[in-house]
Design a protein around this motif. Structure first.
Motif, PDB file in Angstrom:
ATOM      1  N   LEU A  86      -4.075   8.889   7.033  1.00  0.00           N
ATOM      2  CA  LEU A  86      -3.076   8.975   5.989  1.00  0.00           C
ATOM      3  C   LEU A  86      -1.955   9.873   6.517  1.00  0.00           C
ATOM      4  CD1 LEU A  86      -3.247   7.888   3.074  1.00  0.00           C
ATOM      5  CD2 LEU A  86      -3.954  10.158   2.383  1.00  0.00           C
ATOM      6  N   ASP A  87      -0.710   9.385   6.484  1.00  0.00           N
ATOM      7  CA  ASP A  87       0.401  10.153   7.021  1.00  0.00           C
ATOM      8  C   ASP A  87       0.999  11.051   5.937  1.00  0.00           C
ATOM      9  OD1 ASP A  87       2.730  11.124   8.065  1.00  0.00           O
ATOM     10  OD2 ASP A  87       3.307   9.241   9.024  1.00  0.00           O
ATOM     11  N   ALA A  88       0.862  12.372   6.134  1.00  0.00           N
ATOM     12  CA  ALA A  88       1.307  13.335   5.117  1.00  0.00           C
ATOM     13  C   ALA A  88       2.828  13.338   4.944  1.00  0.00           C
ATOM     14  CB  ALA A  88       0.815  14.738   5.458  1.00  0.00           C
ATOM     15  N   ASN A  89       3.553  12.735   5.895  1.00  0.00           N
ATOM     16  CA  ASN A  89       5.012  12.674   5.748  1.00  0.00           C
ATOM     17  C   ASN A  89       5.448  11.506   4.877  1.00  0.00           C
ATOM     18  OD1 ASN A  89       5.515  14.877   7.449  1.00  0.00           O
ATOM     19  ND2 ASN A  89       5.105  13.557   9.229  1.00  0.00           N
ATOM     20  N   LYS A  90       4.493  10.665   4.511  1.00  0.00           N
ATOM     21  CA  LYS A  90       4.842   9.468   3.751  1.00  0.00           C
ATOM     22  C   LYS A  90       4.607   9.671   2.253  1.00  0.00           C
ATOM     23  CE  LYS A  90       5.016   6.261   7.413  1.00  0.00           C
ATOM     24  NZ  LYS A  90       4.309   5.262   8.197  1.00  0.00           N
ATOM     25  N   THR A  91       4.845   8.633   1.507  1.00  0.00           N
ATOM     26  CA  THR A  91       4.670   8.728   0.061  1.00  0.00           C
ATOM     27  C   THR A  91       3.682   7.661  -0.399  1.00  0.00           C
ATOM     28  OG1 THR A  91       6.509   7.223  -0.336  1.00  0.00           O
ATOM     29  CG2 THR A  91       7.036   9.575  -0.316  1.00  0.00           C
ATOM     30  N   ILE A  92       3.196   7.837  -1.627  1.00  0.00           N
ATOM     31  CA  ILE A  92       2.248   6.897  -2.215  1.00  0.00           C
ATOM     32  C   ILE A  92       2.961   5.588  -2.563  1.00  0.00           C
ATOM     33  CG2 ILE A  92       0.841   6.484  -4.294  1.00  0.00           C
ATOM     34  CD1 ILE A  92      -0.532   8.377  -2.360  1.00  0.00           C
ATOM     35  N   GLN A  93       2.348   4.483  -2.154  1.00  0.00           N
ATOM     36  CA  GLN A  93       2.876   3.150  -2.441  1.00  0.00           C
ATOM     37  C   GLN A  93       1.982   2.459  -3.465  1.00  0.00           C
ATOM     38  OE1 GLN A  93       5.810   2.337  -0.813  1.00  0.00           O
ATOM     39  NE2 GLN A  93       5.548   4.474  -0.163  1.00  0.00           N
ATOM     40  N   LEU A  94       2.497   1.417  -4.088  1.00  0.00           N
ATOM     41  CA  LEU A  94       1.684   0.667  -5.056  1.00  0.00           C
ATOM     42  C   LEU A  94       0.382   0.189  -4.426  1.00  0.00           C
ATOM     43  CD1 LEU A  94       4.311  -1.441  -7.024  1.00  0.00           C
ATOM     44  CD2 LEU A  94       2.905   0.435  -7.882  1.00  0.00           C
ATOM     45  N   SER A  95       0.429  -0.141  -3.145  1.00  0.00           N
ATOM     46  CA  SER A  95      -0.765  -0.658  -2.477  1.00  0.00           C
ATOM     47  C   SER A  95      -1.878   0.388  -2.398  1.00  0.00           C
ATOM     48  CB  SER A  95      -0.424  -1.157  -1.081  1.00  0.00           C
ATOM     49  OG  SER A  95       0.141  -0.106  -0.318  1.00  0.00           O
ATOM     50  N   HIS A  96      -1.547   1.682  -2.524  1.00  0.00           N
ATOM     51  CA  HIS A  96      -2.583   2.726  -2.537  1.00  0.00           C
ATOM     52  C   HIS A  96      -3.462   2.650  -3.787  1.00  0.00           C
ATOM     53  CE1 HIS A  96      -0.048   4.944   0.547  1.00  0.00           C
ATOM     54  NE2 HIS A  96      -1.257   4.937   1.084  1.00  0.00           N
ATOM     55  N   GLY A  97      -3.023   1.880  -4.773  1.00  0.00           N
ATOM     56  CA  GLY A  97      -3.844   1.693  -5.970  1.00  0.00           C
ATOM     57  C   GLY A  97      -4.321   0.269  -6.122  1.00  0.00           C
ATOM     58  N   GLY A  98      -4.159  -0.534  -5.090  1.00  0.00           N
ATOM     59  CA  GLY A  98      -4.372  -1.983  -5.217  1.00  0.00           C
ATOM     60  C   GLY A  98      -5.782  -2.466  -4.969  1.00  0.00           C
ATOM     61  N   GLU A 114       4.352   5.854  -7.989  1.00  0.00           N
ATOM     62  CA  GLU A 114       4.808   5.334  -6.691  1.00  0.00           C
ATOM     63  C   GLU A 114       5.891   6.279  -6.142  1.00  0.00           C
ATOM     64  OE1 GLU A 114       7.049   1.231  -5.117  1.00  0.00           O
ATOM     65  OE2 GLU A 114       7.082   1.757  -7.224  1.00  0.00           O
ATOM     66  N   GLY A 115       5.816   6.610  -4.868  1.00  0.00           N
ATOM     67  CA  GLY A 115       6.812   7.491  -4.267  1.00  0.00           C
ATOM     68  C   GLY A 115       6.387   8.952  -4.244  1.00  0.00           C
ATOM     69  N   PHE A 116       5.229   9.271  -4.806  1.00  0.00           N
ATOM     70  CA  PHE A 116       4.756  10.657  -4.827  1.00  0.00           C
ATOM     71  C   PHE A 116       4.425  11.093  -3.401  1.00  0.00           C
ATOM     72  CE2 PHE A 116       1.753  14.139  -5.745  1.00  0.00           C
ATOM     73  CZ  PHE A 116       2.492  14.846  -6.677  1.00  0.00           C
ATOM     74  N   SER A 117       4.745  12.323  -3.087  1.00  0.00           N
ATOM     75  CA  SER A 117       4.532  12.838  -1.725  1.00  0.00           C
ATOM     76  C   SER A 117       3.046  12.972  -1.401  1.00  0.00           C
ATOM     77  CB  SER A 117       5.214  14.206  -1.608  1.00  0.00           C
ATOM     78  OG  SER A 117       4.556  15.016  -0.663  1.00  0.00           O
ATOM     79  N   ILE A 118       2.633  12.368  -0.285  1.00  0.00           N
ATOM     80  CA  ILE A 118       1.232  12.489   0.139  1.00  0.00           C
ATOM     81  C   ILE A 118       0.910  13.934   0.512  1.00  0.00           C
ATOM     82  CG2 ILE A 118      -0.394  11.814   1.980  1.00  0.00           C
ATOM     83  CD1 ILE A 118       0.710   8.968   1.725  1.00  0.00           C
TER      84      ILE A 118
END
Lengths: 336, 336
Positions: B2-14, B100-104
């Motif tokens: 999981l890349d901590a520089n990225k954000t949560i996407q809809l697919s993370h709940g899919g 969606e878009g929340f900071s990892i």
């Protein structure tokens, strides 16, 4: 009294008089039972032996769809997670996150659906929580239900499939995903299609009472039939063969799938489950399921084999074979 | 990974690969235990005897504040609801609704705070759920925690206060409400004030071990000290007298109250509790509490009387008396 023509205000979540009124005249009235009425910081329960414990937050959009709403879904979803563990659903907690401005009349309909759905399994809501967030901070309503059930049939597991088991599906597949899709696309009037949303405990209870030797059991929610069977094939290290034309699919679901390019076995269900069990017990199980109106299409759709371990293979109506893979990407966000 | 520089996407709940990665590399890693790792539809628990069961959804804004964040709060809040019933917190469920878009990276900090706070009570997260909603459909992150605890001291109740009981508060009051207010008003740099957010089980366990005969016990969350004592006075049909100058309040909280026109006894706490118990046991209880750094100001603040039934009366530093009423309206929305 709570005025059904009004909307939820921030003060309904503030811990004061308005919140007390909302809880007593709506939630307590609908979910009434002695444990809930004690109004302590936590419900006191008497439990013994092995129990199952499960949680789900429901964020379905739209909140109302053909065949149900977020409230019915929140009860059925958690009841089903328990039932699929061979556990009798007994105690549920219920937590609402409500957006300021939400219609009290709609909240009432949703809460009454929850109370009605609880009667399907006999489970009771024994504790709860209410939060109201300002306009724009949530999308109408989110509900969390967390459940405790007494495990009656302890040996059900994704790792228990064995060669010569057969696979049963409890009814036609893909209805919930299709109903949500239809609601979003505004196709309500063009079809009789309804979600399969339902509590599965009554059927499971009868299967257990009849001593059906269930090896694995799972409701085919997110990821549909394809996800459950792939998970089982991997977890039990077996192959699964499916006969495509044996899988029941309603014409309305087939039509929507053609229109949108989906496959019914990838679509979510909310009241449809899959069982793996020894072949000699299969007819008895199908017969029990078919006693229930919405399970009249229950049938055997495949069997477990010693080849293509970890994979699911579909035999098409033309006699050819293909792998049934896990659904890729995000088919339909917020289906539950 | 999981890349901590990225954000949560809809697919993370899919329900697919990305969700699996989020769950395994973040949640399972932080909360690791054998029950969680079994990955069934529901956790299997062995329980016996009376248990307490409680749920809370956390929607605090902002998510980070001096002395804690939504994750620490979500663990401490549910652990405390159990502890206040005389129950040892054992099993928690945990459900995330993420925008969606929340900071990892922020999610990681929050989840690690949860894991750290669990160590205060020894409770374990044994099941969970993750939902991702589209941008604008939630305010960053909501967390539901639902807990099960074994009841060790069964007779604690809001209805148990009796004449000649004394009232003890475990520490200085109003910190959580003041810390949230400060964070919202952007006053972070001007003060050392931190929230009292903490798990109360360690102190409660010691009180129980020392056979302190607790009549009533409650953490003073929404509505603060005023709400707890008014509830007790009504539920037990007694009067409560408080000595205003005996109530510990930090200078920073006093300052903020003067600035905004609040009263410290109306402000929320998230790691401060009130006990009613027989006078002869009070010194022993205070001594036990004071062993804990954040409870060094624990003290007797009042007593239970047979007059002004159902009411709380405050004796001011000038010797006059006034009723301490329930807080009115919504002081501070979304403090928990």
């Amino acid at each position: 009294m709570l005025d059904a023509n009004k909307t939820i205000q921030l003060s309904h979540g503030g811990g004061g008089k308005e919140m007390d009124q909302l809880i007593k005249s709506l939630f307590f009235k609908a979910f009434d039972n002695p444990i809930l009425r004690a109004e302590e910081d936590a419900a006191k329960l008497q439990l013994s032996g092995p129990v199952a414990f499960t949680t789900d937050s429901f964020t379905v959009s739209p909140l109302f769809f053909a065949g149900g709403n977020i409230g019915k879904l929140a009860i059925a979803g958690t009841v089903n997670d328990l039932a699929m563990m061979g556990a009798q659903p007994e105690y549920l907690s219920c937590s609402f996150i409500i957006e300021e401005g939400f219609s009290i009349a709609e909240l009432k309909i949703i809460v009454e659906s929850m109370a009605e759905e609880l009667q399907q399994s006999g489970a009771r809501i024994v504790c709860g929580d209410t939060k109201v967030v300002p306009r724009g901070c949530a999308d109408g309503l989110f509900i969390n239900t967390t459940g405790i059930g007494r495990i009656i049939m302890p040996n059900i597991s994704t790792q228990n499939l064995s060669t010569d088991d057969v696979i049963i599906v409890s009814r036609d597949i893909g209805r919930h995903g299709a109903a949500i899709l239809m609601a979003r696309e505004g196709l309500e009037l063009e079809s009789d299609l309804t979600s399969d949303c339902a509590s599965l405990w009554p059927m499971v209870e009868q299967l257990i009472a009849a001593n059906i030797p269930i090896h694995a059991m799972r409701d085919a929610t997110r990821g549909g039939l394809a996800a459950v069977l792939n998970e089982w094939a991997k977890a039990s290290n077996v192959g699964i063969n499916l006969i495509e034309k044996a899988i029941p699919i309603a014409d309305e679901v087939k039509g929507l799938c053609e229109l949108f390019g989906f496959e019914a076995h990838d679509l979510a269900n909310e009241g449809t489950f899959v069982i793996a069990l020894p072949r000699e017990a299969a007819d008895g199980a199908v017969e029990i399921l078919q006693r229930y109106g919405h399970c009249e299409k229950a049938c055997i759709i495949g069997n477990v084999v010693e080849t293509h371990l970890g994979k699911v293979v579909l035999t098409t109506p033309w006699g050819s074979h293909r792998y049934l893979d896990l659904p890729q990407g995000e088919l339909l966000p917020r289906i539950c």
